[in-house]
Design a protein around this motif. Sequence first.
Motif, PDB file in Angstrom:
ATOM      1  N   TYR A  34       0.803  -1.222   0.000  1.00  0.00           N
ATOM      2  CA  TYR A  34       0.000   0.000   0.000  1.00  0.00           C
ATOM      3  C   TYR A  34       0.836   1.272   0.000  1.00  0.00           C
ATOM      4  CZ  TYR A  34      -3.205   3.632   1.665  1.00  0.00           C
ATOM      5  OH  TYR A  34      -3.914   4.793   1.796  1.00  0.00           O
ATOM      6  N   THR A  35       1.741   1.426   0.958  1.00  0.00           N
ATOM      7  CA  THR A  35       2.473   2.679   1.104  1.00  0.00           C
ATOM      8  C   THR A  35       3.736   2.751   0.259  1.00  0.00           C
ATOM      9  OG1 THR A  35       3.678   1.835   3.024  1.00  0.00           O
ATOM     10  CG2 THR A  35       1.628   3.016   3.448  1.00  0.00           C
ATOM     11  N   GLU A  36       4.100   1.647  -0.387  1.00  0.00           N
ATOM     12  CA  GLU A  36       5.300   1.645  -1.210  1.00  0.00           C
ATOM     13  C   GLU A  36       5.139   0.670  -2.357  1.00  0.00           C
ATOM     14  OE1 GLU A  36       8.196   0.776   1.747  1.00  0.00           O
ATOM     15  OE2 GLU A  36       7.482  -1.250   2.083  1.00  0.00           O
ATOM     16  N   SER A  37       6.083   0.728  -3.293  1.00  0.00           N
ATOM     17  CA  SER A  37       6.011  -0.149  -4.460  1.00  0.00           C
ATOM     18  C   SER A  37       6.141  -1.614  -4.043  1.00  0.00           C
ATOM     19  CB  SER A  37       7.133   0.198  -5.444  1.00  0.00           C
ATOM     20  OG  SER A  37       7.015   1.532  -5.895  1.00  0.00           O
ATOM     21  N   ALA A  38       5.628  -2.494  -4.896  1.00  0.00           N
ATOM     22  CA  ALA A  38       5.664  -3.925  -4.597  1.00  0.00           C
ATOM     23  C   ALA A  38       7.101  -4.430  -4.542  1.00  0.00           C
ATOM     24  CB  ALA A  38       4.880  -4.697  -5.650  1.00  0.00           C
ATOM     25  N   THR A  55      -7.909  -1.079   5.029  1.00  0.00           N
ATOM     26  CA  THR A  55      -8.938  -0.382   5.808  1.00  0.00           C
ATOM     27  C   THR A  55     -10.066   0.126   4.917  1.00  0.00           C
ATOM     28  OG1 THR A  55      -7.894   1.817   5.655  1.00  0.00           O
ATOM     29  CG2 THR A  55      -7.176   0.355   7.451  1.00  0.00           C
ATOM     30  N   ASP A  56      -9.942  -0.080   3.615  1.00  0.00           N
ATOM     31  CA  ASP A  56     -10.948   0.371   2.645  1.00  0.00           C
ATOM     32  C   ASP A  56     -11.724  -0.842   2.131  1.00  0.00           C
ATOM     33  OD1 ASP A  56     -12.305   1.102   0.260  1.00  0.00           O
ATOM     34  OD2 ASP A  56     -10.917   2.749  -0.100  1.00  0.00           O
ATOM     35  N   PRO A  57     -13.005  -0.958   2.455  1.00  0.00           N
ATOM     36  CA  PRO A  57     -13.783  -2.135   2.042  1.00  0.00           C
ATOM     37  C   PRO A  57     -13.786  -2.362   0.532  1.00  0.00           C
ATOM     38  CG  PRO A  57     -14.989  -0.858   3.673  1.00  0.00           C
ATOM     39  CD  PRO A  57     -13.814  -0.034   3.290  1.00  0.00           C
ATOM     40  N   GLU A  58     -13.875  -1.294  -0.244  1.00  0.00           N
ATOM     41  CA  GLU A  58     -13.920  -1.448  -1.696  1.00  0.00           C
ATOM     42  C   GLU A  58     -12.593  -1.971  -2.237  1.00  0.00           C
ATOM     43  OE1 GLU A  58     -15.195   2.156  -3.524  1.00  0.00           O
ATOM     44  OE2 GLU A  58     -17.228   2.051  -2.697  1.00  0.00           O
ATOM     45  N   GLN A  59     -11.483  -1.499  -1.667  1.00  0.00           N
ATOM     46  CA  GLN A  59     -10.181  -1.987  -2.120  1.00  0.00           C
ATOM     47  C   GLN A  59      -9.972  -3.446  -1.734  1.00  0.00           C
ATOM     48  OE1 GLN A  59      -6.630   0.395  -1.805  1.00  0.00           O
ATOM     49  NE2 GLN A  59      -7.792   2.289  -1.560  1.00  0.00           N
ATOM     50  N   VAL A  60     -10.479  -3.848  -0.581  1.00  0.00           N
ATOM     51  CA  VAL A  60     -10.373  -5.256  -0.173  1.00  0.00           C
ATOM     52  C   VAL A  60     -11.147  -6.143  -1.138  1.00  0.00           C
ATOM     53  CG1 VAL A  60     -11.043  -6.931   1.598  1.00  0.00           C
ATOM     54  CG2 VAL A  60      -9.913  -4.795   2.257  1.00  0.00           C
ATOM     55  N   GLU A  61     -12.347  -5.747  -1.476  1.00  0.00           N
ATOM     56  CA  GLU A  61     -13.155  -6.528  -2.423  1.00  0.00           C
ATOM     57  C   GLU A  61     -12.459  -6.607  -3.781  1.00  0.00           C
ATOM     58  OE1 GLU A  61     -16.022  -8.873  -4.073  1.00  0.00           O
ATOM     59  OE2 GLU A  61     -15.716  -8.382  -1.967  1.00  0.00           O
ATOM     60  N   SER A  62     -11.915  -5.484  -4.236  1.00  0.00           N
ATOM     61  CA  SER A  62     -11.201  -5.461  -5.515  1.00  0.00           C
ATOM     62  C   SER A  62      -9.967  -6.366  -5.466  1.00  0.00           C
ATOM     63  CB  SER A  62     -10.791  -4.027  -5.853  1.00  0.00           C
ATOM     64  OG  SER A  62     -10.039  -3.978  -7.038  1.00  0.00           O
ATOM     65  N   THR A 105     -10.929  -4.191  12.635  1.00  0.00           N
ATOM     66  CA  THR A 105     -11.967  -4.124  11.606  1.00  0.00           C
ATOM     67  C   THR A 105     -11.464  -4.680  10.285  1.00  0.00           C
ATOM     68  OG1 THR A 105     -12.921  -2.177  12.671  1.00  0.00           O
ATOM     69  CG2 THR A 105     -13.578  -2.608  10.406  1.00  0.00           C
ATOM     70  N   ALA A 106     -10.225  -4.319   9.935  1.00  0.00           N
ATOM     71  CA  ALA A 106      -9.663  -4.813   8.681  1.00  0.00           C
ATOM     72  C   ALA A 106      -9.526  -6.335   8.707  1.00  0.00           C
ATOM     73  CB  ALA A 106      -8.319  -4.156   8.417  1.00  0.00           C
ATOM     74  N   SER A 107      -9.098  -6.877   9.835  1.00  0.00           N
ATOM     75  CA  SER A 107      -8.948  -8.332   9.951  1.00  0.00           C
ATOM     76  C   SER A 107     -10.292  -9.029   9.825  1.00  0.00           C
ATOM     77  CB  SER A 107      -8.284  -8.686  11.282  1.00  0.00           C
ATOM     78  OG  SER A 107      -6.982  -8.157  11.341  1.00  0.00           O
ATOM     79  N   TYR A 108     -11.308  -8.462  10.443  1.00  0.00           N
ATOM     80  CA  TYR A 108     -12.666  -9.000  10.311  1.00  0.00           C
ATOM     81  C   TYR A 108     -13.108  -8.979   8.847  1.00  0.00           C
ATOM     82  CZ  TYR A 108     -17.764  -8.748  10.182  1.00  0.00           C
ATOM     83  OH  TYR A 108     -19.076  -8.936   9.854  1.00  0.00           O
ATOM     84  N   ARG A 109     -12.833  -7.858   8.186  1.00  0.00           N
ATOM     85  CA  ARG A 109     -13.238  -7.689   6.790  1.00  0.00           C
ATOM     86  C   ARG A 109     -12.548  -8.720   5.893  1.00  0.00           C
ATOM     87  NH1 ARG A 109     -11.632  -2.625   6.348  1.00  0.00           N
ATOM     88  NH2 ARG A 109     -13.659  -1.846   7.024  1.00  0.00           N
ATOM     89  N   LEU A 110     -11.252  -8.892   6.087  1.00  0.00           N
ATOM     90  CA  LEU A 110     -10.484  -9.842   5.286  1.00  0.00           C
ATOM     91  C   LEU A 110     -10.926 -11.280   5.545  1.00  0.00           C
ATOM     92  CD1 LEU A 110      -7.059  -8.131   5.923  1.00  0.00           C
ATOM     93  CD2 LEU A 110      -7.995  -8.505   3.629  1.00  0.00           C
ATOM     94  N   ALA A 111     -11.066 -11.624   6.827  1.00  0.00           N
ATOM     95  CA  ALA A 111     -11.457 -12.989   7.182  1.00  0.00           C
ATOM     96  C   ALA A 111     -12.850 -13.318   6.665  1.00  0.00           C
ATOM     97  CB  ALA A 111     -11.389 -13.170   8.694  1.00  0.00           C
ATOM     98  N   ARG A 112     -13.759 -12.374   6.791  1.00  0.00           N
ATOM     99  CA  ARG A 112     -15.133 -12.614   6.316  1.00  0.00           C
ATOM    100  C   ARG A 112     -15.146 -12.862   4.814  1.00  0.00           C
ATOM    101  NH1 ARG A 112     -19.559  -7.908   6.905  1.00  0.00           N
ATOM    102  NH2 ARG A 112     -18.058  -6.937   5.480  1.00  0.00           N
TER     103      ARG A 112
END
Length: 225
Positions: A34-38, A55-62, A105-112
């Motif tokens: 996220y904060t730097e190049s791959a 932390t962004d739901p749309e980016q996680v889904e993408s 919250t991010a961990s919940y989002r990813l795990a779900r």
Amino acid sequence: MSRSVLITGGNHGIGHAAACAFLRRGDHVAFTHYTESASFDLVHDGALPVYCDITDPEQVESAFKEVEADQGPVEVLVINAGITRDNPLRTPEQDFDAVLGAPLTASYRLARRAARDMLKAKRGRIILVPSAIGLKDAAQPDYAASMAGLADFGRSLAREIGHSTVTVSIVTPGPTGTAMAGDVPLGQIGTPEEIASAIAILVGEEAAFDTGVRVPVGGGISMGH
């Protein structure tokens, strides 16, 4: 048999070491940055870089859709997340909320999101990597609460989805990399590779009956917990 693996925060440190371990096992590996190049070496070795602010739901889904299109549904998810803003009781309330809430919250989002396909397939592994600081009386109340919360979240999730033979495990690393080793009983800091080896064991066939377990890998820093 190679699996589809997604590691958050795989650009460096523990996440990077875990990605290398899975690549050596012949798995298909994707990692978020996220904060730097791959990481060039991971990409060179065949890993898929995925730009994602977890932390962004749309980016996680993408991110999940990108991984699924390239290597199929995620079968192994390694959640390597955490932020610090050390300033004990002088921490502004919004910073306390960020340190405490964002990783949880991010961990919940990813795990779900990962569990959706894992539950259908009746197989899958989720690994949470909260620091052992959550088990110590350190002067970092926001970060400690966040890490302890992640460990408890993992155990609760293991109980909730265990019926589908999807396992959830928690690896709690102690000081690694360039951290100070003064409080570590073994008198030395760990390496990201040592943490990654524990992660690799927990997603192996030999650990198929292990779920809800917490594996401390910190030179004894969290003994007694």
